[in-house]
Each structure stands twice: as structure tokens, then as C-alpha cells.
Enzyme design. Structure first.
Site, mmCIF file in Angstrom:
data_model
loop_
_atom_site.group_PDB
_atom_site.id
_atom_site.type_symbol
_atom_site.label_atom_id
_atom_site.label_comp_id
_atom_site.label_asym_id
_atom_site.label_seq_id
_atom_site.Cartn_x
_atom_site.Cartn_y
_atom_site.Cartn_z
ATOM 1 N N HIS A 180 -4.470 11.344 -8.120
ATOM 2 C CA HIS A 180 -5.253 12.554 -8.401
ATOM 3 C C HIS A 180 -4.764 13.758 -7.595
ATOM 4 O O HIS A 180 -5.197 14.883 -7.855
ATOM 5 C CB HIS A 180 -6.745 12.310 -8.200
ATOM 6 C CG HIS A 180 -7.175 12.082 -6.791
ATOM 7 N ND1 HIS A 180 -8.502 12.017 -6.415
ATOM 8 C CD2 HIS A 180 -6.477 11.878 -5.642
ATOM 9 C CE1 HIS A 180 -8.597 11.799 -5.128
ATOM 10 N NE2 HIS A 180 -7.386 11.714 -4.628
ATOM 11 N N ASP A 206 0.868 -1.176 0.000
ATOM 12 C CA ASP A 206 0.000 0.000 0.000
ATOM 13 C C ASP A 206 0.905 1.227 0.000
ATOM 14 O O ASP A 206 1.527 1.567 1.008
ATOM 15 C CB ASP A 206 -0.903 -0.020 1.230
ATOM 16 C CG ASP A 206 -2.010 1.025 1.157
ATOM 17 O OD1 ASP A 206 -1.998 1.840 0.220
ATOM 18 O OD2 ASP A 206 -2.870 1.030 2.049
ATOM 19 N N VAL A 207 0.988 1.887 -1.138
ATOM 20 C CA VAL A 207 1.938 2.972 -1.361
ATOM 21 C C VAL A 207 1.294 4.295 -0.937
ATOM 22 O O VAL A 207 0.299 4.722 -1.524
ATOM 23 C CB VAL A 207 2.360 3.032 -2.844
ATOM 24 C CG1 VAL A 207 3.383 4.140 -3.058
ATOM 25 C CG2 VAL A 207 2.915 1.687 -3.294
ATOM 26 N N GLY A 208 1.849 4.936 0.099
ATOM 27 C CA GLY A 208 1.241 6.157 0.611
ATOM 28 C C GLY A 208 -0.075 5.865 1.297
ATOM 29 O O GLY A 208 -1.031 6.638 1.190
#
Length: 316
Positions: free
Chosen positions: A228, A167-169
Site C-alpha cells: 500500500h 519477511d520482505v521489508g
């Protein structure tokens, strides 16, 4: 018609609501009545301006007058307690502070740049790094935002296909821990600047940025509400790190609203003003991924306003 437009565009009411929530007025007047003078003494603010604020919000049904002053009306109960709405409305939280960047919307429209940087002198993420209380409020905001959506996100996609997920960030790990709870055969790694400890024996936490090298060899790299927040230049850098770390048969999973599909036009403007980003459309995601040798395998609609976009290497 002119008055309707002015009412819609006027700033008095939205700012009055935000100030009232920041001062905690709905909670203070829930189940009790007090005068503006009494509240002013409690809060150490000026009594006459506070009376003006309460009078306006009373005219809108958020408070009601009594023989002993003001108290919270039924409509005002929506502004009580800790919820996503109240966290975003408070002017001293990351979300509330960010909303004020909308005064720079003209700058963002004419230049394509973040209004947040113009207003505060640095970008959103640097501001959070410089103010730990803002960072804490942002983590709480994201947890609250995902709380109701996580069951749908977990149930709406086959996460159990992957033995290992990075889980990146991933913030406080709320989504990752929910995925692992639903998938007993999956292990996870949480990468964030300040990951929390104690997420369980199937979670490894690593302090780091998604602009730096990521743990290699995982089956899937998850970017949830990440791309985003960034313009194309930075989004390319994030994707490059994921591709660099992923094995040939690995997957890059992007979870966020998709323009023209699951994203509101208001959120699009918020991404622009706050981050200089946007809610990309499916074709824009394809174009973003192509230079990294990625192809879009699937787009799955998830809870509320989010989708998961699954990318793989073109040669895999």
C-alpha cells in the site's frame, strides 16, 4: 452550521497540538507549573508566541492555568510520553513530517501523484535514506503501530504451516520474531535495507531491497504493510521479486488494510498523499497478482484494521 464546518476544517488546533508535542510541553508541564516566560527560556523560543499557543490549548482543555503559570490537564496527559500518537504528532519525526504533505492534497487528487514529493523534492523513502533520524523514527513508529496488533496477527493465522518465512521489508523484525516465537518449527529471514542484528538463532538477516533478488526457496514470502506504500508499477516489481524467489508451491502473504473491508477512508487519503498509493480492494489485489501467475487463495481478517491475503501460483 458554517462555524461548525470552519472549526472542523481549521488548521489552528491540529497544528497547535503538533507544535506543543514537538516542543515537549505536555511532558514539561506534567506535575509542575511554569509560565510561558520560564518555558520560553528553557526551550529557547519566543515567549509571547508561546503564550498564544498555551492559551489556545488551555481553552481546549489540554493545559490548565494555575497561580504559577500553566500545567498539563487530564486531557493533555494523552500527549505525554512515547506512544504511537506522540510519535506521529511530532513534526520532527517521519510520521509528523509526512502528515504535512496533506497541504498538497489538491495536487494528489488532480494528478494521482504523491504530495510528499511535491512538498519535499523527493519521495518518502529517499527522504528517510537521506535523514537517519527520520528513518529511526519511522522504525519506532512501525514498532509502536504493530505492538498492540501483533498478538492478534500471530493468533489469527496459521503461520506454523510454513517451515521457512522471508519477511520482505520487515523493518526491525518485530512481527517476524513474534511469529517465530509462536511457531517453534519455523525459521525466518528478515530482508531490509538495514536489518538489526541479534534477532535469534532462527532468524537470518539480509541487507537488501525488495526491488532486488530475494532469498530463494522459502515456503512463504511476507509483505507486511508494504504494497500500500507504492503505486501499481512499483507493487508489480515487488511481487515479481517474490514470485521469482518462491518455489512452485510457495505462498505470497500480504498483510495490510484492505479497502472497503478493514481500511479507513482517512488512511486511504494518507497513502495517496504520502506515497501515491492506496488501500487496494480485494479485486484490485487479484488484478495486481494475475500478471504474475498468482491467484488469491484466502483473505483472513486479523487484528484491528489488517487482513492477510494468501496468494499461490495458479499452476501449484
Amino acid at each position: 452550521m458554517g462555524h461548525e464546518i470552519l472549526d472542523l476544517a481549521g488548521l489552528a488546533t491540529p497544528m497547535a497540538i503538533r507544535v506543543a508535542v514537538t516542543l515537549g510541553l505536555p511532558d514539561r508541564l506534567l506535575g509542575r507549573a511554569a509560565t510561558a516566560e520560564e518555558l520560553a527560556a528553557e526551550l529557547d523560543v519566543a515567549a509571547v508566541p508561546l503564550e498564544l499557543l498555551l492559551a489556545h490549548l488551555t481553552s481546549l482543555g489540554f493545559f490548565e492555568p494555575t497561580g504559577d503559570g500553566y500545567r498539563t490537564a487530564d486531557r493533555g496527559r494523552e500527549l505525554c510520553g512515547e506512544s504511537l500518537a506522540t510519535v506521529l504528532l511530532r513534526l520532527d519525526t517521519a510520521g509528523g513530517r509526512a502528515e504535512l504533505a496533506f497541504v498538497e492534497l489538491l495536487h494528489s487528487i488532480t494528478t494521482g501523484e504523491s504530495g510528499y514529493r511535491r512538498r519535499y523534492g523527493q519521495d518518502f523513502w529517499a527522504d528517510l535514506a537521506a535523514h537517519p533520524t527520520l528513518r529511526a523514527s519511522f522504525d519506532k513508529q512501525m514498532d509502536l503501530r504493530f505492538r498492540d496488533q501483533i498478538p492478534g496477527i500471530v493468533a489469527g493465522y496459521d503461520w506454523g504451516r510454513f517451515a521457512t518465512v522471508v519477511d520482505v521489508g520487515g523493518g526491525t523484525g518485530t512481527l517476524l520474531t513474534a511469529i517465530l516465537a509462536a511457531c517453534p518449527g519455523t525459521r525466518g529471514t528478515l530482508v531490509d535495507l538495514a536489518p538489526p542484528p541479534g534477532l535469534g538463532d532462527r532468524v537470518e538477516t539480509i541487507a537488501g531491497s525488495f526491488f532486488d533478488p530475494l532469498p530463494p526457496g522459502a515456503d512463504a514470502y511476507l509483505l507486511s504493510d508494504i504494497l500500500h506504500d507504492w503505486d501499481d508499477e512499483h507493487a508489480h516489481r515487488i511481487l515479481a521479486r517474490c514470485v521469482e524467489a518462491a518455489p512452485p508451491d510457495g505462498r505470497i502473504l500480504v498483510v495490510e488494510p484492505v479497502g472497503g473491508r478493514r481500511a479507513s477512508t482517512a488512511i486511504d487519503l494518507a497513502m495517496l498523499v504520502i506515497f501515491g498509493g492506496r488501500e487496494r480492494r480485494v479485486e484490485e489485489f487479484r488484478a495486481l497478482a494475475e500478471p504474475h501467475g498468482l491467484v488469491l487463495d484466502a483473505v483472513v481478517d486479523l487484528a484491528a484494521d489488517r487482513c492477510v491475503l494468501e496468494f499461490r501460483r495458479a499452476t501449484a
